[in-house]
Design a protein around this motif. Structure first.
Motif, PDB file in Angstrom:
ATOM      1  N   LEU A   1      -8.179 -14.015  -8.752  1.00  0.00           N
ATOM      2  CA  LEU A   1      -7.171 -12.965  -8.851  1.00  0.00           C
ATOM      3  C   LEU A   1      -6.229 -13.042  -7.652  1.00  0.00           C
ATOM      4  N   MET A   2      -4.950 -12.807  -7.909  1.00  0.00           N
ATOM      5  CA  MET A   2      -3.969 -12.809  -6.829  1.00  0.00           C
ATOM      6  C   MET A   2      -3.814 -11.387  -6.303  1.00  0.00           C
ATOM      7  N   VAL A   3      -4.148 -11.199  -5.030  1.00  0.00           N
ATOM      8  CA  VAL A   3      -4.096  -9.889  -4.393  1.00  0.00           C
ATOM      9  C   VAL A   3      -2.897  -9.842  -3.461  1.00  0.00           C
ATOM     10  N   ARG A   4      -2.052  -8.838  -3.610  1.00  0.00           N
ATOM     11  CA  ARG A   4      -0.897  -8.670  -2.722  1.00  0.00           C
ATOM     12  C   ARG A   4      -1.086  -7.387  -1.924  1.00  0.00           C
ATOM     13  N   THR A   5      -1.205  -7.511  -0.607  1.00  0.00           N
ATOM     14  CA  THR A   5      -1.309  -6.345   0.266  1.00  0.00           C
ATOM     15  C   THR A   5      -0.066  -6.276   1.137  1.00  0.00           C
ATOM     16  N   ILE A   6       0.529  -5.094   1.201  1.00  0.00           N
ATOM     17  CA  ILE A   6       1.740  -4.879   1.999  1.00  0.00           C
ATOM     18  C   ILE A   6       1.490  -3.680   2.898  1.00  0.00           C
ATOM     19  N   ALA A   7       1.544  -3.894   4.210  1.00  0.00           N
ATOM     20  CA  ALA A   7       1.257  -2.836   5.177  1.00  0.00           C
ATOM     21  C   ALA A   7       2.536  -2.077   5.520  1.00  0.00           C
ATOM     22  N   VAL A   8       2.616  -0.832   5.053  1.00  0.00           N
ATOM     23  CA  VAL A   8       3.790   0.001   5.344  1.00  0.00           C
ATOM     24  C   VAL A   8       3.383   1.363   5.910  1.00  0.00           C
ATOM     25  N   GLY A   9       2.090   1.577   6.181  1.00  0.00           N
ATOM     26  CA  GLY A   9       1.617   2.871   6.637  1.00  0.00           C
ATOM     27  C   GLY A   9       1.214   3.767   5.476  1.00  0.00           C
ATOM     28  N   SER A  10       0.486   4.814   5.802  1.00  0.00           N
ATOM     29  CA  SER A  10      -0.043   5.702   4.760  1.00  0.00           C
ATOM     30  C   SER A  10       1.061   6.374   3.951  1.00  0.00           C
ATOM     31  N   LEU A  11       2.056   6.945   4.628  1.00  0.00           N
ATOM     32  CA  LEU A  11       3.114   7.655   3.913  1.00  0.00           C
ATOM     33  C   LEU A  11       3.948   6.708   3.061  1.00  0.00           C
ATOM     34  N   GLY A  12       4.215   5.503   3.588  1.00  0.00           N
ATOM     35  CA  GLY A  12       4.946   4.519   2.800  1.00  0.00           C
ATOM     36  C   GLY A  12       4.167   4.095   1.573  1.00  0.00           C
TER      37      GLY A  12
ATOM     38  N   ASP B   1      -2.008  -9.875  -9.391  1.00  0.00           N
ATOM     39  CA  ASP B   1      -2.871  -9.152 -10.328  1.00  0.00           C
ATOM     40  C   ASP B   1      -3.139  -7.736  -9.860  1.00  0.00           C
ATOM     41  N   ILE B   2      -3.153  -7.543  -8.547  1.00  0.00           N
ATOM     42  CA  ILE B   2      -3.360  -6.208  -7.994  1.00  0.00           C
ATOM     43  C   ILE B   2      -2.486  -6.063  -6.756  1.00  0.00           C
ATOM     44  N   VAL B   3      -1.840  -4.913  -6.625  1.00  0.00           N
ATOM     45  CA  VAL B   3      -0.937  -4.657  -5.504  1.00  0.00           C
ATOM     46  C   VAL B   3      -1.461  -3.467  -4.715  1.00  0.00           C
ATOM     47  N   ILE B   4      -1.629  -3.672  -3.411  1.00  0.00           N
ATOM     48  CA  ILE B   4      -2.147  -2.635  -2.520  1.00  0.00           C
ATOM     49  C   ILE B   4      -1.114  -2.423  -1.423  1.00  0.00           C
ATOM     50  N   ILE B   5      -0.515  -1.246  -1.384  1.00  0.00           N
ATOM     51  CA  ILE B   5       0.549  -0.950  -0.415  1.00  0.00           C
ATOM     52  C   ILE B   5       0.167   0.306   0.359  1.00  0.00           C
TER      53      ILE B   5
END
Length: 649
Positions: A456-467, A433-437
């Motif tokens: 709600l399904m929350v997807r967080t993907i850690a790639v750094g600020s620039l990513g 439902d919400i994507v935070i990268i």
């Protein structure tokens, strides 16, 4: 011609190297050829105990269902020919027979011309009747009769014998897993016992001196045994009856005794660890002494999973999985589950696939088919597949991924923006439902908790600020957490926003230098003095951060071009930096104050950074994004952030 080693001496020095590396397909072919065909072991179960079992044989209906013609409604059993002239202006009067047919009551009287019999839903149709008229379509008439003002057709509101299930019809096929629906079908036919495939008993052994079982204290340099638990669960999920026998240390005699006992008492043995080339890797050597034909494949051109060892010992499959969790689970699901399901009498697994675009370049190893775990998010033009990228030792790679894609054996990379097929781990994928990268922070978990609790399904993907910024510009996420300092304007984050992005203030967190308490090089000095002391000591080792991280930018500014020992050690999280210092693998690094406190480290404040969010304006009105904004603004979340060591923006 070189003679093949005999089973008795294959535990010699030759076993220190992998046997011939096989393709995945060839390894599977050889393993299955050594195991099958084989008759499934069957057992009889009472219907009440059959749930979850796989039918060993086709089931044929012994009778018709329903076993007689029956009424579908409450009304009157009639002869349709008697009502052929009925209409609103020409009602037909029928004489009621002096019986009423209820469920479970056999009719005693026939329906003769000009008569009708009252009948309940499910009641058997009496002789002479060929239709039922609903009670709502009749009116009482004098002299124990009814008037009908509409015609009926033959068979109206009647279920004929065998219309649901016909005698001799194949009800269920062999391999069908018995669920509640299948139980209902079998019960409707009066079947009280069924023959099912007996779940194969699968012994599970973990190996390694470093393993500690969950619930016990973790000693230095030890790790918890995750493979034992997850493999046991995966076996049960796929038709087996798993028996976990614990972790066995790297001792040849102990491990061989455990493996022999497991094979004696079980139909299959799965061992994790001990299949590589190290001196402590004993499992594959022991397998050569457990029965014929022995090792079928040892070494597969596969990533993750190259060390996989497949064997058959006196008719029983023996599988030695790699020790790293992601490697172990991927090879188990990809190559072992099909064999286990076949032994359990289950049909082959049906893998669902979806198309997705890969937004980043994926490096690979030429000569090995690589399977990359990915998380799926919705992009502007369809699904986007993000590599989880945590390595074969990461437990969460498998748990957080939606599926995997394949990089071909003859490719050394997959280019960015490649359209790829993703094989799903479950038949259906739910888009988050919400994507935070972007950059991860423990404070982010506090904000997203109420969203998850709301369903709600929350997807967080850690790639750094620039990513994260790059993903936001491509429309692949809703929010990109960032903490980037601009030297020219001496401000955080705003100068890095592109068109279509707006700044959502988050919170403030103190960045600083961490060190082990008592280190005189760092005690009682400021950050600049600490760095000078570290650079003056060639034995002083830094642990850095990954490129693209806001913390990395602060470190490089502080170092002013210097490259001390440890500079190229670049973990991707604050916790990894703190762990390296706490375990004395490094002397200093940079992290945030809450993490330093959690690890019991000394902390020298450097700068309060702004942890904010680049919000994709076009996605701002999405319900889940609004829920995030609402959560961030609540006093409850602000208080939780303050308690965790973060300051309100």
């Amino acid at each position: 011609m070189t003679e093949a080693p005999s089973p008795n001496n294959r535990d010699s020095g030759e076993q220190d190297q992998f046997l011939t590396i096989l393709s995945r397909e060839e390894a599977v072919r050889r393993f299955e050829a050594a195991l099958f065909p084989r008759a499934a072991v069957r057992e009889q179960r009472r219907l009440a105990d059959a749930l979850g079992g796989a039918l060993a044989d086709d089931v044929v209906a012994p009778l018709d269902v329903p076993p007689f013609d029956r009424s579908n409604v409450d009304g009157f059993a009639v002869r349709s020919v008697d009502l052929s002239s009925a209409g609103e202006g020409t009602p037909v009067r029928l004489v009621l027979n002096d019986e009423a047919i209820a469920c479970g009551t056999a009719p005693a009287k026939a329906v003769l011309p000009g008569t009708a019999t009252a009948i309940a839903t499910g009641g058997p149709l009496p002789r002479g009747a060929d239709a039922v008229v609903m009670v709502e379509h009749t009116q009482p008439a004098s002299g124990s009769g009814i008037e009908v003002r509409r015609a009926v057709s033959p068979g109206q509101f009647v279920s004929y014998a065998g219309s649901d299930i016909a005698r001799g019809e194949t009800l269920l096929r062999a391999g069908t897993v018995i669920g509640s629906r299948e139980v209902g079908i079998l019960a409707a036919c009066g079947i009280a016992d069924v023959s099912v495939a007996r779940r194969p008993r699968v012994a599970v052994i973990s190996t390694g001196d470093e393993l500690v079982q969950p619930g016990s204290p973790l000693r230095p340099a030890a790790i918890y045994d995750t493979n034992g638990a997850i493999i046991t669960a995966a076996i049960d999920e796929n038709g087996g009856d798993a028996v976990f026998l614990g972790a066995v240390p790297d001792d040849d005699a102990q491990l061989e005794a455990a493996m022999r006992r497991a094979l004696l008492e079980s139909d299959m043995l799965v061992v994790s660890g001990g299949t590589s080339k190290g001196a402590g890797d004993l499992s594959h050597r022991i397998v050569t002494r457990l029965g014929r034909p022995g090792i079928i494949a040892h070494g597969v051109a596969l990533k993750p999973g190259k060390p996989l060892c497949l064997a058959v010992c006196d008719g029983k499959p023996v599988v030695i999985l790699p020790g790293f969790p992601t490697s172990a689970m991927f090879t188990f699901h990809d190559m072992i589950v099909p064999v286990l399901r076949r032994m359990a009498g289950l049909p082959p697994r049906a893998d669902a696939k979806v198309g997705a675009k890969v937004p980043v370049r994926i490096a690979s190893e030429l000569g090995r088919a690589e399977f990359v775990m990915v998380s799926l998010v919705e992009g502007r033009d369809g699904l986007i597949a993000y590599p989880t990228g945590k390595g074969s030792g990461a437990i969460t790679s498998f748990a957080q991924a939606d599926g995997f894609l394949r990089v071909d054996t003859l490719a050394d990379h997959m280019p960015a923006d490649t359209a790829a097929d993703v094989t799903l781990f479950t038949p259906h994928v739910r888009a988050p439902d919400i994507v935070i990268i972007g950059s991860h922070c423990t404070g982010l978990d506090l904000v997203t908790t109420p969203l998850a609790r709301a369903g709600l399904m929350v997807r967080t993907i850690a790639v750094g600020s620039l990513g994260g910024l790059a993903a936001a510009r491509r429309g692949e996420c809703d929010l990109a957490p960032i903490h980037l300092f601009d030297d020219k304007t001496e401000t955080y984050n705003t100068p890095f926003l592109a068109e279509g992005l707006e700044l959502l203030p988050g919170w403030r967190r103190m960045q600083g230098i961490v060190f082990c308490k008592g280190d005189r090089r760092f005690e009682g000095v400021n950050a600049q003095e600490a760095v000078r002391a570290a650079l003056a000591d060639s034995a002083c080792i830094i642990v850095n951060r990954n490129q693209g991280a806001g913390t990395r930018i602060l470190i490089d500014r502080l170092l002013a071009g210097a490259r001390p020992e440890g500079y190229w050690n670049q973990p991707r999280s604050h916790n990894a930096v703190a762990a390296a210092v706490a375990q004395r693998r490094a002397d200093w690094g940079m992290t945030i104050a809450p993490v330093a406190q959690a690890y019991g480290l000394g902390f020298i404040p450097l700068a309060e950074e702004h942890y904010d969010f680049a919000l994709v304006t076009a996605r701002k009105q999405r319900p889940a994004v609004q829920a995030f904004l609402d959560a961030l603004a609540t006093e409850e979340i602000r208080a939780a952030l303050a308690l965790a060591g973060f300051r309100r923006a």
